[in-house]
Design a protein around this motif. Structure first.
Motif, PDB file in Angstrom:
ATOM      1  N   ARG A 207       0.816  -1.138  -0.045  1.00 50.58           N
ATOM      2  CA  ARG A 207      -0.068  -0.173   0.067  1.00 50.58           C
ATOM      3  C   ARG A 207       0.760   1.070   0.034  1.00 50.58           C
ATOM      4  O   ARG A 207       1.894   1.188   0.629  1.00 50.58           O
ATOM      5  N   ARG A 209       0.877   5.864   0.019  1.00 52.47           N
ATOM      6  CA  ARG A 209       0.357   7.103  -0.123  1.00 52.47           C
ATOM      7  C   ARG A 209       1.068   7.770  -0.966  1.00 52.47           C
ATOM      8  O   ARG A 209       2.167   8.071  -1.016  1.00 52.47           O
ATOM      9  N   SER A 279      -4.054  10.183  -2.291  1.00 52.74           N
ATOM     10  CA  SER A 279      -4.609   9.008  -2.627  1.00 52.74           C
ATOM     11  C   SER A 279      -3.729   7.862  -2.090  1.00 52.74           C
ATOM     12  O   SER A 279      -2.809   8.031  -1.687  1.00 52.74           O
ATOM     13  N   ILE A 280      -4.293   6.715  -1.453  1.00 55.09           N
ATOM     14  CA  ILE A 280      -3.974   5.325  -1.054  1.00 55.09           C
ATOM     15  C   ILE A 280      -4.072   4.585  -2.112  1.00 55.09           C
ATOM     16  O   ILE A 280      -5.204   4.107  -2.219  1.00 55.09           O
ATOM     17  N   VAL A 315      -7.604   1.040  -5.705  1.00 54.52           N
ATOM     18  CA  VAL A 315      -7.596   2.411  -4.650  1.00 54.52           C
ATOM     19  C   VAL A 315      -8.194   2.437  -3.710  1.00 54.52           C
ATOM     20  O   VAL A 315      -9.664   2.062  -3.589  1.00 54.52           O
ATOM     21  N   ILE A 316      -7.654   2.484  -2.538  1.00 55.44           N
ATOM     22  CA  ILE A 316      -8.109   2.218  -1.225  1.00 55.44           C
ATOM     23  C   ILE A 316      -9.047   3.370  -1.039  1.00 55.44           C
ATOM     24  O   ILE A 316      -9.862   3.545  -0.121  1.00 55.44           O
ATOM     25  N   SER A 317      -8.137   4.824  -0.965  1.00 55.25           N
ATOM     26  CA  SER A 317      -8.782   6.102  -1.035  1.00 55.25           C
ATOM     27  C   SER A 317      -8.338   7.176  -1.851  1.00 55.25           C
ATOM     28  O   SER A 317      -7.256   7.060  -2.250  1.00 55.25           O
ATOM     29  N   LEU A 318      -9.209   8.067  -2.355  1.00 58.16           N
ATOM     30  CA  LEU A 318      -8.602   9.088  -3.257  1.00 58.16           C
ATOM     31  C   LEU A 318      -8.119  10.207  -2.845  1.00 58.16           C
ATOM     32  O   LEU A 318      -7.287  10.920  -3.032  1.00 58.16           O
ATOM     33  N   PHE A 319      -8.521  10.185  -1.397  1.00 58.51           N
ATOM     34  CA  PHE A 319      -8.076  11.667  -0.622  1.00 58.51           C
ATOM     35  C   PHE A 319      -7.439  11.085   0.745  1.00 58.51           C
ATOM     36  O   PHE A 319      -7.901  10.234   1.434  1.00 58.51           O
TER      37      PHE A 319
END
Length: 319
Positions: A207, A209, A279-280, A315-319
């Protein structure tokens, strides 16, 4: 009952229970299930018993209808086909519903009543069924149909619940395996950040960031050549390697900040997913290291490390 279609195997002797079997078929069809039984087998090079046991192996429920005949006997085992079908269902872990004729109240033509050694085998078989299941008695095709109309929806719901339970357990086991794998992958990249030459060229799934938006204008040709990158189709961004949950990192955050190099289809994946600063992502990356002489103003030789994006996974998180 969940609206799930399953295949049900109907096991019984035939001539004496033909009307009873038809009533069972009517109930199965009314509940939008499918069935297998001897009356539906076509021509086959195998023996009848081989065909029946093979068909049974693809079914999710066994219905046994036991009358007053033991039935055709297999010459090898000296057991009836019905008993062998039942034993196969038990071996495969297929749930069973068992219905046994009420000998005292059912009207049974004498020609369909077993006598002698076959009658003894039938009694032993019935006793085995009674000891292994809660059985239900029937007297007529109608009473059998009524019993099945009551029992089948409940049994199908229980099968669905058991399947759901197994699926959840399988997912939990897979999640546990994934956690173990993710931790092992992270430990590998930690070792790479400390001893880059040893782990150069290996691929890991981790993962990251994204610390800045992707750009390509500032990349030096020397770095591209050192890492074997396409000079006309490579971008980069700074990323932070993120430890999996439950892991305490052995390297500090400064060391875990590295450059991610992206080219070709990997670049398109980032763009299509809307990846940007903050993003993460989870991705497969290649661990790269090289000694480069001219990336500093003094022209000194310096060891550089980086990650090449091989494949974006999620995509785990966009922000």
């Amino acid at each position: 009952m969940k609206n799930t279609t399953r295949t049900i195997f109907i096991s019984s002797t035939y001539e004496d229970l033909k009307e009873y079997r038809q009533r069972v078929l009517d109930v199965i069809v009314s509940l939008k299930q499918t069935y297998e039984g001897m009356e539906f087998f076509g021509a086959d090079a195998r023996t009848p018993l081989e065909v029946m046991l093979d068909k049974l192996s693809y079914c999710q429920l066994y219905i046994g209808i036991i009358g007053m005949r033991y039935g055709s006997v297999d010459t090898n085992s000296q057991k009836s086909y019905t008993e062998l079908e039942y034993e196969k269902a038990r071996e495969l872990g297929i749930p069973c519903l068992i219905y046994i004729i009420d000998e005292e109240n059912a009207l049974i033509p004498p020609k369909y009543v077993e006598r002698g050694a076959s009658a003894d085998k039938l009694d032993i078989f019935k006793n085995k069924l009674r000891s292994e299941h809660v059985i239900k008695r029937f007297t007529t095709p109608e009473s059998l149909g009524e019993a099945l109309q009551h029992d089948l929806p409940d049994m199908m719901s229980r099968i669905s619940a058991e399947e759901e339970k197994k699926n959840i357990l399988a997912l939990e086991e897979k999640d546990a395996e994934d956690i173990i794998d993710e931790r092992a992958e992270y430990r590998k990249i930690e070792k790479f950040l400390i001893r880059p030459i040893k782990y150069h060229g290996q691929e890991v799934s981790i993962r990251l960031r994204v610390l800045e938006n992707v750009n390509g204008w500032r990349l030096k040709s020397t770095i591209k050549r050192a890492f074997g990158l396409n000079e006309d189709d490579t971008a980069s961004c700074e990323v932070l390697v993120i430890p999996p949950d439950g892991i305490t990192s052995t390297v500090n955050e400064v060391t875990r900040k590295v450059t991610l190099y992206i080219s070709g289809d990997a670049s398109e994946w980032l763009i299509d997913q809307g990846v940007q600063k903050g993003s993460i992502i989870k991705a497969t990356v290649r661990l790269m290291s090289a000694k480069v002489a001219d990336i500093t103003e003094e022209g000194t030789v310096e060891m550089i490390v980086g990650l090449i994006l091989v494949k974006g996974q999620a995509v785990i998180s966009l922000f």
